[in-house]
Design an enzyme around this catalytic site. Sequence first.
Site, PDB file in Angstrom:
ATOM      1  N   THR A   1       4.619  11.978   8.348  1.00  0.00           N
ATOM      2  CA  THR A   1       6.009  12.327   8.614  1.00  0.00           C
ATOM      3  C   THR A   1       6.204  12.580  10.102  1.00  0.00           C
ATOM      4  O   THR A   1       5.437  13.325  10.717  1.00  0.00           O
ATOM      5  CB  THR A   1       6.417  13.589   7.825  1.00  0.00           C
TER       6      THR A   1
ATOM      7  N   PHE B   1       0.844  -1.189   0.000  1.00  0.00           N
ATOM      8  CA  PHE B   1       0.000   0.000   0.000  1.00  0.00           C
ATOM      9  C   PHE B   1       0.882   1.243   0.000  1.00  0.00           C
ATOM     10  O   PHE B   1       2.100   1.144   0.144  1.00  0.00           O
ATOM     11  CB  PHE B   1      -0.919  -0.011   1.226  1.00  0.00           C
TER      12      PHE B   1
ATOM     13  N   HIS C   1       1.418  -4.642   7.529  1.00  0.00           N
ATOM     14  CA  HIS C   1       1.807  -5.557   8.605  1.00  0.00           C
ATOM     15  C   HIS C   1       2.098  -4.726   9.850  1.00  0.00           C
ATOM     16  O   HIS C   1       3.227  -4.232  10.032  1.00  0.00           O
ATOM     17  CB  HIS C   1       3.040  -6.375   8.199  1.00  0.00           C
TER      18      HIS C   1
ATOM     19  N   THR D   1      -7.904  -9.719   3.966  1.00  0.00           N
ATOM     20  CA  THR D   1      -8.377 -10.350   2.739  1.00  0.00           C
ATOM     21  C   THR D   1      -9.905 -10.318   2.661  1.00  0.00           C
ATOM     22  O   THR D   1     -10.583 -10.711   3.615  1.00  0.00           O
ATOM     23  CB  THR D   1      -7.898 -11.812   2.671  1.00  0.00           C
TER      24      THR D   1
ATOM     25  N   ALA E   1      -7.224 -12.819  11.993  1.00  0.00           N
ATOM     26  CA  ALA E   1      -6.510 -13.893  12.675  1.00  0.00           C
ATOM     27  C   ALA E   1      -6.143 -13.497  14.109  1.00  0.00           C
ATOM     28  O   ALA E   1      -6.029 -12.302  14.414  1.00  0.00           O
ATOM     29  CB  ALA E   1      -5.235 -14.241  11.896  1.00  0.00           C
TER      30      ALA E   1
ATOM     31  N   CYS F   1      -3.465  -5.171   6.627  1.00  0.00           N
ATOM     32  CA  CYS F   1      -3.762  -5.848   5.362  1.00  0.00           C
ATOM     33  C   CYS F   1      -4.696  -7.023   5.631  1.00  0.00           C
ATOM     34  O   CYS F   1      -4.322  -7.997   6.288  1.00  0.00           O
ATOM     35  CB  CYS F   1      -2.461  -6.346   4.734  1.00  0.00           C
TER      36      CYS F   1
ATOM     37  N   SER G   1      -6.704  -7.796  -1.260  1.00  0.00           N
ATOM     38  CA  SER G   1      -6.330  -7.196   0.023  1.00  0.00           C
ATOM     39  C   SER G   1      -6.823  -5.760   0.113  1.00  0.00           C
ATOM     40  O   SER G   1      -6.722  -4.997  -0.861  1.00  0.00           O
ATOM     41  CB  SER G   1      -4.814  -7.220   0.204  1.00  0.00           C
TER      42      SER G   1
END
Length: 236
Positions: free
Chosen positions: A156, A2, A110, A56, A72, A54, A47
């Site tokens: 930033t 992404f 992640h 699914t 999960a 991320c 995704s």
Amino acid sequence: MFTGLIEHIGTVLEYIPIDSTSSGGGGVSITIGDCAPILVDVHLGDSISTNGVCLTVTEFDQEKTQFKVGVAPETLRRTDLGDLVKGSKVNLERAVTSDVRLGGHVVQGHVDTIATITKRVPDGNAINFTFELRDKQYISYIVEKGFIAIDGTSLTVTHVDHQTAQFSIMLISYSQSKVVLPLKQESSTVNIEVDLTGKLIEKQIEVNLNAQINNKDSALTRLIESIVEKKLQELK
């Protein structure tokens, strides 16, 4: 992958702790609505970054205005997705394609850890946010003027305090209506993904140093032996 440029803000329609349907997988599932504009070219198995995570796509409604994802256990431990309730707003971004301009930075989706908002202060037409990491070790990968993804938003870093594991960002006026961060108050949590570059550099240095230390003929080993020999000579 992404970019951290949020495309749309969706709404949690349903959070099911144990979803026994085929699309739920027997675990936690989340259904997100109000997002038809970004689902036009999305297929099952694609995704979507949801507050920086991320996930699914496992199901659509018939009109393709909402989608379902499974979450999960590891994701629940790492992120604050378990705190979502019906009505929660979430940042959404589709995975990049080859023709997308990388206006933010490379975001994997992640999440490393969560952080708590410790301070929220207006600064002109911007808002200055300060965060404290739950898992302090990740402050090593956060540098002033470097990239960070907060709830999936590429931002930033404006200040870092490595002693307290705190850092700050400035959210400009334009972005305030495009992401969920302005909806959060002090003590709220956010998902944090540090810039991957720092972790890669650290790992490469670690691997290289270990290889040289374990090789008696390496330049590093010879240098250390030379320094030790010199010090021993000085002590005689």
